[in-house]
Design an enzyme around this catalytic site. Structure first.
Site, PDB file in Angstrom:
ATOM      1  N   HIS A 321       0.682  -1.249  -0.034  1.00 42.17           N
ATOM      2  CA  HIS A 321      -0.192   0.075   0.014  1.00 42.17           C
ATOM      3  C   HIS A 321       0.925   1.109   0.033  1.00 42.17           C
ATOM      4  O   HIS A 321       1.775   1.343   0.721  1.00 42.17           O
ATOM      5  CB  HIS A 321      -0.899   0.058   1.427  1.00 42.17           C
ATOM      6  CG  HIS A 321      -2.043  -0.976   1.179  1.00 42.17           C
ATOM      7  ND1 HIS A 321      -2.523  -1.460   2.359  1.00 42.17           N
ATOM      8  CD2 HIS A 321      -2.952  -1.065   0.065  1.00 42.17           C
ATOM      9  CE1 HIS A 321      -3.692  -2.089   1.811  1.00 42.17           C
ATOM     10  NE2 HIS A 321      -3.962  -2.200   0.779  1.00 42.17           N
ATOM     11  N   HIS A 328       6.143   1.478   8.429  1.00 45.20           N
ATOM     12  CA  HIS A 328       7.289   0.576   8.727  1.00 45.20           C
ATOM     13  C   HIS A 328       7.063  -0.523   7.593  1.00 45.20           C
ATOM     14  O   HIS A 328       5.857  -1.164   7.209  1.00 45.20           O
ATOM     15  CB  HIS A 328       7.333  -0.337  10.169  1.00 45.20           C
ATOM     16  CG  HIS A 328       8.328  -1.210  10.084  1.00 45.20           C
ATOM     17  ND1 HIS A 328       9.459  -1.288  11.087  1.00 45.20           N
ATOM     18  CD2 HIS A 328       8.151  -2.665   9.439  1.00 45.20           C
ATOM     19  CE1 HIS A 328      10.102  -2.188  11.007  1.00 45.20           C
ATOM     20  NE2 HIS A 328       9.631  -3.208  10.128  1.00 45.20           N
ATOM     21  N   HIS A 330       6.034  -3.181   4.925  1.00 49.34           N
ATOM     22  CA  HIS A 330       5.229  -4.521   5.256  1.00 49.34           C
ATOM     23  C   HIS A 330       4.662  -4.762   3.717  1.00 49.34           C
ATOM     24  O   HIS A 330       4.433  -3.689   2.829  1.00 49.34           O
ATOM     25  CB  HIS A 330       4.129  -4.462   6.370  1.00 49.34           C
ATOM     26  CG  HIS A 330       3.512  -3.233   6.152  1.00 49.34           C
ATOM     27  ND1 HIS A 330       3.628  -2.064   6.413  1.00 49.34           N
ATOM     28  CD2 HIS A 330       1.563  -3.295   5.761  1.00 49.34           C
ATOM     29  CE1 HIS A 330       2.462  -1.340   6.193  1.00 49.34           C
ATOM     30  NE2 HIS A 330       1.612  -2.160   5.824  1.00 49.34           N
ATOM     31  N   HIS A 332       1.505  -7.135   1.738  1.00 50.32           N
ATOM     32  CA  HIS A 332       0.074  -7.915   2.108  1.00 50.32           C
ATOM     33  C   HIS A 332       0.141  -8.891   1.228  1.00 50.32           C
ATOM     34  O   HIS A 332       0.637  -9.034   0.105  1.00 50.32           O
ATOM     35  CB  HIS A 332      -1.024  -6.868   1.639  1.00 50.32           C
ATOM     36  CG  HIS A 332      -0.993  -5.674   2.579  1.00 50.32           C
ATOM     37  ND1 HIS A 332      -1.812  -5.571   3.806  1.00 50.32           N
ATOM     38  CD2 HIS A 332      -0.566  -4.701   2.488  1.00 50.32           C
ATOM     39  CE1 HIS A 332      -1.833  -4.865   4.397  1.00 50.32           C
ATOM     40  NE2 HIS A 332      -1.024  -3.813   3.822  1.00 50.32           N
TER      41      HIS A 332
END
Length: 392
Positions: A321, A328, A330, A332
């Protein structure tokens, strides 16, 4: 001291200790504020506003969201409660007419406010920060009187920051075309402020440090020891866990990991791969040196999901996203059938990200020079800064 007085003193002391213990499951200090942890009920939550519901403004993920405060919070502190009836398994044969009637009873804000007083809570996941995830249920007697669903997914955020409250509001968004210069002047400094504050990502650090969710880890490649030379590994390591939004995921305390494979809950599969490198905040921070890490996350993340859940890579969407919910880095991993959070102005496929970085002209970093589109709410801090202009 007479024996009777001694016994009375012991009884008073025991009463005080029990009172303190009773409070310990309700709250504790985080950053100088009271935070909810291991709640048993919601009776001491005071509703100030219903941010979204079927009859107010529908939430895209189906949750009804309450803004308010707990009676034990400070005078300026706020809390959010997100509530959604649990879906019954497709294999269960139920009276759909009764289920529809029960669901309809929770449509109005007034009935929902009443509902909060009667829900009992059981911890599903406690982040160690301001987030808490619960299974909520109502006694059969209250169920008959209220005509509402029996069980609920509940998320509690206490204390809730202004940014978290804005995110929870359902409102119209506007499209922003972010140039590299605009990023350096507006979102870049804002992201740095949020990261330095640390409160919004403390729950992430708790996971990375194995303080929370250890029994929910799907896969981990540990970070390199500080003494390791940079060339000793193609990756700085990452950790893969179920996304907190995956409400139907089995509870590790009563369903061992061996039974997660081909579990009925995998229809809603959603996982987060979180990097151990705390210097990568978002898509904008990715450089050529991170390509081995990204490829590693893509390959090993998909393999781990297939091994643990029995879901093949051809059924998984892997994306990032921008702007992210938390700064931080990450990634999905979710089933293709899940539509939430995959808008074209928000979701970027990880495979495409890797290609763009690798195919950038020699000497250039793609995300350092790229223009990126995204949407913002007019109530968000980033919109206010965009309106004020650079450096204001």
């Amino acid at each position: 001291m007479p024996p009777a007085a001694s016994h009375l003193g012991l009884l008073i002391l025991a009463s005080v200790l029990l009172s303190v213990k009773a409070m310990s499951w309700k709250r504790r200090r985080i950053g100088g504020k009271w935070a909810a942890t291991n709640l048993k009920h919601l009776k001491d939550f005071v509703v100030e506003e219903v941010l979204s519901s079927n009859e107010v403004t529908p939430s895209p993920d189906g949750f009804t969201v309450f803004l308010g405060h707990f009676t034990w919070q400070g005078p300026e502190e706020k809390a959010l409660i997100k509530l959604r009836p649990q879906q019954l398994p497709a294999t269960d044969k139920i009276d759909t007419t009764a289920a529809t009637t029960a669901a309809a009873a929770t449509k109005t804000p007034r009935s929902l406010r009443c509902l909060l007083r009667y829900i009992g809570l059981r911890v599903d996941l406690e982040s160690g920060a301001e987030y808490g995830y619960y299974h909520g249920s109502i006694s059969p007697l209250k169920l008959t009187l209220l005509r509402v669903p029996l069980a609920y997914h509940i998320e509690v955020i206490a204390p809730a920051s202004p940014r978290q409250i804005i995110r929870a509001r359902v409102e119209e968004r506007i499209l922003v075309r972010e140039t590299p210069e605009l990023y350096q002047q507006v979102l870049g400094p804002l992201a740095e402020e949020i990261r330095k504050d640390g409160r919004s990502i403390q729950w992430v650090y708790n996971i990375l440090d194995h303080k929370k969710e250890v029994d929910r880890i799907v896969f981990e490649e540990p970070p390199l020891p500080p003494s390791s030379p940079p060339s000793s590994s193609p990756s700085g390591g990452f950790l893969l866990v179920p996304d907190p939004k995956w409400k139907s995921h089995p509870n590790p305390s009563d369903t061992p990991k061996e039974e997660w494979r081909h579990h009925s809950c995998t229809a809603g599969l959603a996982c987060l791969a979180i990097v151990h490198d705390r210097d990568i905040g978002s898509l904008r921070d990715l450089r050529r040196k991170h390509v081995p890490l990204l490829k590693n996350m893509l390959e090993k993340g998909l393999k781990a999901i297939e091994k643990v859940y029995g879901v093949g890579p051809e059924e998984i969407r892997v994306f990032v996203h921008y702007v992210p919910q938390f700064f931080h880095f990450h990634v999905h991993f979710s089933r293709l059938s899940l539509a939430h959070g995959i808008e074209v102005e928000r979701a970027h496929l990880l495979s495409d990200i890797i290609d763009k970085i690798e195919n950038a002209p020699p000497g250039q970093e793609y995300y350092e020079k790229a223009c990126i589109s995204y949407t913002v709410k007019k109530s968000e801090e980033i919109f206010k800064r965009l309106q004020r202009g650079p450096g204001k």
